[in-house]
Structures are given as structure tokens and as C-alpha cells.
Design a protein around this motif. Structure first.
Motif, PDB file in Angstrom:
ATOM      1  N   LYS A  78      -3.477  12.123  84.805  1.00 35.35           N
ATOM      2  CA  LYS A  78      -3.461  10.664  84.691  1.00 35.35           C
ATOM      3  C   LYS A  78      -4.794  10.158  84.121  1.00 35.35           C
ATOM      4  CE  LYS A  78      -1.389   7.923  87.656  1.00 35.35           C
ATOM      5  NZ  LYS A  78      -1.043   7.161  88.879  1.00 35.35           N
ATOM      6  N   ILE A  79      -5.902  10.719  84.632  1.00 38.92           N
ATOM      7  CA  ILE A  79      -7.226  10.267  84.212  1.00 38.92           C
ATOM      8  C   ILE A  79      -7.638  10.871  82.866  1.00 38.92           C
ATOM      9  CG2 ILE A  79      -9.694  10.333  84.801  1.00 38.92           C
ATOM     10  CD1 ILE A  79      -8.816  10.212  87.771  1.00 38.92           C
ATOM     11  N   ASN A  80      -7.411  12.161  82.704  1.00 33.96           N
ATOM     12  CA  ASN A  80      -7.904  12.865  81.510  1.00 33.96           C
ATOM     13  C   ASN A  80      -6.965  12.803  80.319  1.00 33.96           C
ATOM     14  OD1 ASN A  80     -10.153  13.567  82.981  1.00 33.96           O
ATOM     15  ND2 ASN A  80      -9.494  15.660  83.394  1.00 33.96           N
ATOM     16  N   HIS A  81      -5.705  12.448  80.549  1.00 30.60           N
ATOM     17  CA  HIS A  81      -4.726  12.368  79.465  1.00 30.60           C
ATOM     18  C   HIS A  81      -4.215  10.945  79.274  1.00 30.60           C
ATOM     19  CE1 HIS A  81      -0.318  13.212  78.127  1.00 30.60           C
ATOM     20  NE2 HIS A  81      -1.049  12.796  77.107  1.00 30.60           N
ATOM     21  N   LEU A  82      -3.516  10.420  80.285  1.00 30.36           N
ATOM     22  CA  LEU A  82      -2.845   9.124  80.119  1.00 30.36           C
ATOM     23  C   LEU A  82      -3.827   7.965  79.947  1.00 30.36           C
ATOM     24  CD1 LEU A  82       0.083   9.530  82.685  1.00 30.36           C
ATOM     25  CD2 LEU A  82       0.074   9.972  80.208  1.00 30.36           C
ATOM     26  N   ALA A  83      -4.942   7.982  80.697  1.00 28.70           N
ATOM     27  CA  ALA A  83      -5.935   6.916  80.546  1.00 28.70           C
ATOM     28  C   ALA A  83      -6.605   6.980  79.178  1.00 28.70           C
ATOM     29  CB  ALA A  83      -6.978   7.007  81.656  1.00 28.70           C
ATOM     30  N   VAL A  84      -6.857   8.199  78.705  1.00 29.45           N
ATOM     31  CA  VAL A  84      -7.443   8.378  77.367  1.00 29.45           C
ATOM     32  C   VAL A  84      -6.476   7.869  76.304  1.00 29.45           C
ATOM     33  CG1 VAL A  84      -8.280  10.067  75.687  1.00 29.45           C
ATOM     34  CG2 VAL A  84      -8.832  10.335  78.111  1.00 29.45           C
ATOM     35  N   GLU A  85      -5.200   8.184  76.473  1.00 31.85           N
ATOM     36  CA  GLU A  85      -4.170   7.711  75.547  1.00 31.85           C
ATOM     37  C   GLU A  85      -4.167   6.194  75.469  1.00 31.85           C
ATOM     38  OE1 GLU A  85       0.286   9.226  74.844  1.00 31.85           O
ATOM     39  OE2 GLU A  85       0.012   8.268  76.786  1.00 31.85           O
ATOM     40  N   LEU A  86      -4.254   5.544  76.634  1.00 31.23           N
ATOM     41  CA  LEU A  86      -4.259   4.076  76.681  1.00 31.23           C
ATOM     42  C   LEU A  86      -5.520   3.513  76.018  1.00 31.23           C
ATOM     43  CD1 LEU A  86      -3.253   1.890  79.731  1.00 31.23           C
ATOM     44  CD2 LEU A  86      -5.293   1.354  78.411  1.00 31.23           C
ATOM     45  N   ILE A  87      -6.666   4.101  76.311  1.00 34.25           N
ATOM     46  CA  ILE A  87      -7.926   3.628  75.724  1.00 34.25           C
ATOM     47  C   ILE A  87      -7.903   3.790  74.204  1.00 34.25           C
ATOM     48  CG2 ILE A  87     -10.407   4.141  75.546  1.00 34.25           C
ATOM     49  CD1 ILE A  87     -10.300   4.838  78.572  1.00 34.25           C
ATOM     50  N   ALA A  88      -7.372   4.923  73.743  1.00 31.23           N
ATOM     51  CA  ALA A  88      -7.294   5.161  72.298  1.00 31.23           C
ATOM     52  C   ALA A  88      -6.361   4.161  71.624  1.00 31.23           C
ATOM     53  CB  ALA A  88      -6.815   6.583  72.037  1.00 31.23           C
ATOM     54  N   LYS A  89      -5.231   3.885  72.260  1.00 26.95           N
ATOM     55  CA  LYS A  89      -4.272   2.913  71.714  1.00 26.95           C
ATOM     56  C   LYS A  89      -4.897   1.528  71.662  1.00 26.95           C
ATOM     57  CE  LYS A  89       0.591   1.600  72.141  1.00 26.95           C
ATOM     58  NZ  LYS A  89       1.850   1.781  72.917  1.00 26.95           N
ATOM     59  N   TYR A  90      -5.581   1.157  72.743  1.00 29.33           N
ATOM     60  CA  TYR A  90      -6.260  -0.139  72.803  1.00 29.33           C
ATOM     61  C   TYR A  90      -7.317  -0.234  71.698  1.00 29.33           C
ATOM     62  CZ  TYR A  90      -9.546  -3.728  74.359  1.00 29.33           C
ATOM     63  OH  TYR A  90     -10.384  -4.815  74.390  1.00 29.33           O
ATOM     64  N   SER A  91      -8.085   0.832  71.517  1.00 26.80           N
ATOM     65  CA  SER A  91      -9.157   0.798  70.524  1.00 26.80           C
ATOM     66  C   SER A  91      -8.612   0.669  69.098  1.00 26.80           C
ATOM     67  CB  SER A  91     -10.053   2.035  70.657  1.00 26.80           C
ATOM     68  OG  SER A  91      -9.330   3.217  70.395  1.00 26.80           O
ATOM     69  N   THR A  92      -7.430   1.224  68.867  1.00 26.14           N
ATOM     70  CA  THR A  92      -6.791   1.073  67.555  1.00 26.14           C
ATOM     71  C   THR A  92      -6.351  -0.365  67.341  1.00 26.14           C
ATOM     72  OG1 THR A  92      -6.015   3.359  67.477  1.00 26.14           O
ATOM     73  CG2 THR A  92      -4.840   1.776  66.116  1.00 26.14           C
ATOM     74  N   GLU A  93      -5.691  -0.923  68.346  1.00 28.17           N
ATOM     75  CA  GLU A  93      -5.176  -2.304  68.251  1.00 28.17           C
ATOM     76  C   GLU A  93      -6.298  -3.313  68.045  1.00 28.17           C
ATOM     77  OE1 GLU A  93      -3.096  -2.712  71.908  1.00 28.17           O
ATOM     78  OE2 GLU A  93      -1.323  -1.581  71.236  1.00 28.17           O
ATOM     79  N   LYS A  94      -7.428  -3.076  68.720  1.00 28.59           N
ATOM     80  CA  LYS A  94      -8.531  -4.038  68.681  1.00 28.59           C
ATOM     81  C   LYS A  94      -9.625  -3.665  67.674  1.00 28.59           C
ATOM     82  CE  LYS A  94      -6.785  -6.400  72.137  1.00 28.59           C
ATOM     83  NZ  LYS A  94      -6.321  -7.789  71.999  1.00 28.59           N
ATOM     84  N   LYS A  95      -9.373  -2.540  66.931  1.00 27.02           N
ATOM     85  CA  LYS A  95     -10.369  -2.061  65.956  1.00 27.02           C
ATOM     86  C   LYS A  95     -11.727  -1.792  66.625  1.00 27.02           C
ATOM     87  CE  LYS A  95      -8.249  -4.000  61.815  1.00 27.02           C
ATOM     88  NZ  LYS A  95      -6.937  -4.241  62.452  1.00 27.02           N
TER      89      LYS A  95
END
Length: 284
Positions: A78-95
Motif C-alpha cells: 500500500k505504501i511502497n506501490h499504491l501510494a507511489v502510484e497515486l503520487i505519480a498520477k497526481y504529479s502528472t495531472e498537476k505538472k
């Protein structure tokens, strides 16, 4: 003024970044512990990122209890995979520029030469599996992100091999240290500076990079260096990993090749002895 969010703020890397931050007032630093950026609660995590609204994310937060991960697989992922996935997706959306920290434990340890970024990954424990899953998700959701694999991290902050050795060498007459796991340590202060150098660079080249201090050693040889610098009288005995079983297997060889990050970002990486001495000289 660009805002840098540092996750895992109370960890070794986050703490070293907080020491360096005042020297870089051109950035607004947001140091987030697990209450400000909750990596094990994805719904809350997304809203926290929206509230902080960073321009740059240093994602150093992670589940790092290697042995405990064997029995807490769901939480580790959850911490090392799913949270990273969410952060990466957020960073793409917000540049948002993202630097994510990973590990040499994505390798199986079967190599006999320093591992570059193209080396085949094949983790042999749950922690490594969860970190590799995080890498894959990070690059899938944000191909413009930078991932830095590091190894054997230590610092004046937190719990780590160096501080454990310092304590044991003062408490005991003799200690055993494994002598058949080969790699190189990473002084967290050096890695922190490298990350700041990257964001201050005129270029941003996404992808995976390796970073550790220079030198090829075993944990046993590292312990001998600690003994020498500390002037301890404790006897250090080298033993095979088979004599010190742990719930999670460790790679027997995970030395990282750093040529890519040195070439692309013109980084000067110190040797492990120089950085270890620097830590010993600090009074914190």
C-alpha cells in the motif's frame, strides 16, 4: 517561489534534507511526516496533496522495515506501490516534478558486476517486490519522473547500521557481522545534496538513476571502518549470512553503477570512507 514537498520528513533522508534546506531559500520547503502526508490512506493522501499543492515532490517516504514486510505484505505494498502510484498520477495531472527514492533490493544479488539502471530486476523479498512495483507504477503514471535507487542508507538521524555498530562496539567485547553481502553504503546527506543538485540543474532527464557512495565493500568491512573511525576496542568477526538468518533474504551482491547520474548531472560522488568520516565529525 517553488514549493518542495518532502515526504518521509522524519526519516534519514528527510532529516538530512531539512538540515540542507536553509541553504536553499529560493525554495519553500514543506516537510511532511506521516500525519501531513498519509501514505497508508490513499483517499486522505490525495486530498493532502491537493492542499499542499507542491511544485516539486521528493518522495522519500516508504515502508522500510525489510523483515517485518514479510508478514505485513499488504501494508508494504500500500505504501511502497499504491501510494507511489497515486503520487505519480497526481504529479502528472498537476505538472509537478517528482523524484522518487527506490532501493537496490529490487535486485536478486546474483550479479558479480556493478548493476546499472538497465540490469534485470528480480527481488527476493517482499520489501523489494513492493519497491519494484512502486517503480513500475511511478514510470507508468508519470514517465517524466526521476527514480533514484540507493543502498545501505545511513545518517546521524534515525536507526541504521552505523549507529547500531557504534552502540554495540561500545557495549560489547565482540560482535559478528556478515561478510558475504557486497554493496556500497549511502550517506543520506550526500543523497539529499544530489537531489537538490538535480532540481537546480538546467536539465530534467527523467528515468531511473543509481546513487550510493563510491566503493565496493561488505557489511563486515564497513563495520571495520566504523571501528577504526570510532577508536573502538570491540573485536569484529566476519560471518556468512547463513549464520545470521533473517525473515527476509538480502541480495548477496547489489553494488550500484553510478556512471549515469554522474554523467547526466555532473555529480561528484564521495567515497564511502570520506562520507563516513564526515558523519563521525558531526555533533547532533
Amino acid at each position: 517561489m517553488k514549493k518542495i514537498l518532502v515526504t518521509g520528513a522524519t526519516g534519514q533522508l528527510g532529516s538530512e534534507l531539512s538540515v540542507l534546506a536553509p541553504a536553499f531559500p529560493q525554495y519553500k520547503w514543506i516537510f511532511a511526516d506521516r500525519t501531513k502526508v498519509t501514505l497508508d490512506n490513499l483517499e486522505l493522501l490525495h486530498s493532502q496533496l491537493e492542499t499542499i499543492n507542491p511544485d516539486i515532490i521528493f518522495n522519500g517516504g516508504a515502508y522500510t522495515a525489510v523483515d517485518k514486510a514479510e508478514s505485513e505484505k499488504e501494508l508494504a505494498f500500500k505504501i511502497n506501490h499504491l501510494a507511489v502510484e497515486l503520487i505519480a498520477k497526481y504529479s502528472t495531472e498537476k505538472k509537478v516534478k517528482l523524484i522518487h527514492i527506490s532501493t537496490d533490493y529490487v535486485f536478486d544479488g546474483a550479479s558479480s558486476i556493478a548493476l546499472n539502471e538497465e540490469a534485470e530486476t528480480s527481488p527476493i523479498n517482499v520489501y523489494g517486490e513492493s519497491k519494484l512495483a512502486g517503480e513500475i507504477a511511478c514510470l507508468k503514471e508519470n514517465p517524466e519522473s526521476i527514480i533514484i535507487r540507493t543502498s545501505w542508507v545511513y545518517s546521524t538521524f534515525g536507526n541504521n547500521f552505523v549507529k547500531t555498530m557504534q552502540r554495540l562496539m561500545q557495549e560489547r567485547d565482540e560482535i559478528n557481522v556478515v561478510n558475504d553481502q557486497i554493496g556500497s553504503p549511502t550517506y543520506a546527506a550526500d543523497l539529499a545534496q544530489a537531489m537538490i543538485d538535480i532540481i537546480g540543474s538546467a536539465k530534467w532527464i527523467p528515468g531511473i538513476y543509481n546513487y550510493s557512495n563510491e566503493g565496493e565493500i561488505s557489511w563486515y568491512k564497513f563495520a571495520l571502518s566504523i571501528k577504526k573511525l570510532g577508536g573502538y576496542n570491540c573485536k569484529v568477526v566476519g560471518i556468512p549470512s547463513s549464520s545470521y538468518p533473517t525473515p527476509a533474504k538480502r541480495p548477496s551482491y547489489s553494488l550500484l553503477n553510478k556512471e549515469k547520474i554522474k554523467t547526466v548531472y555532473n555529480l561528484n560522488i564521495p567515497g564511502y570512507k570520506k562520507s563516513l568520516k564526515k558523519m563521525f565529525c558531526l555533533k547532533i
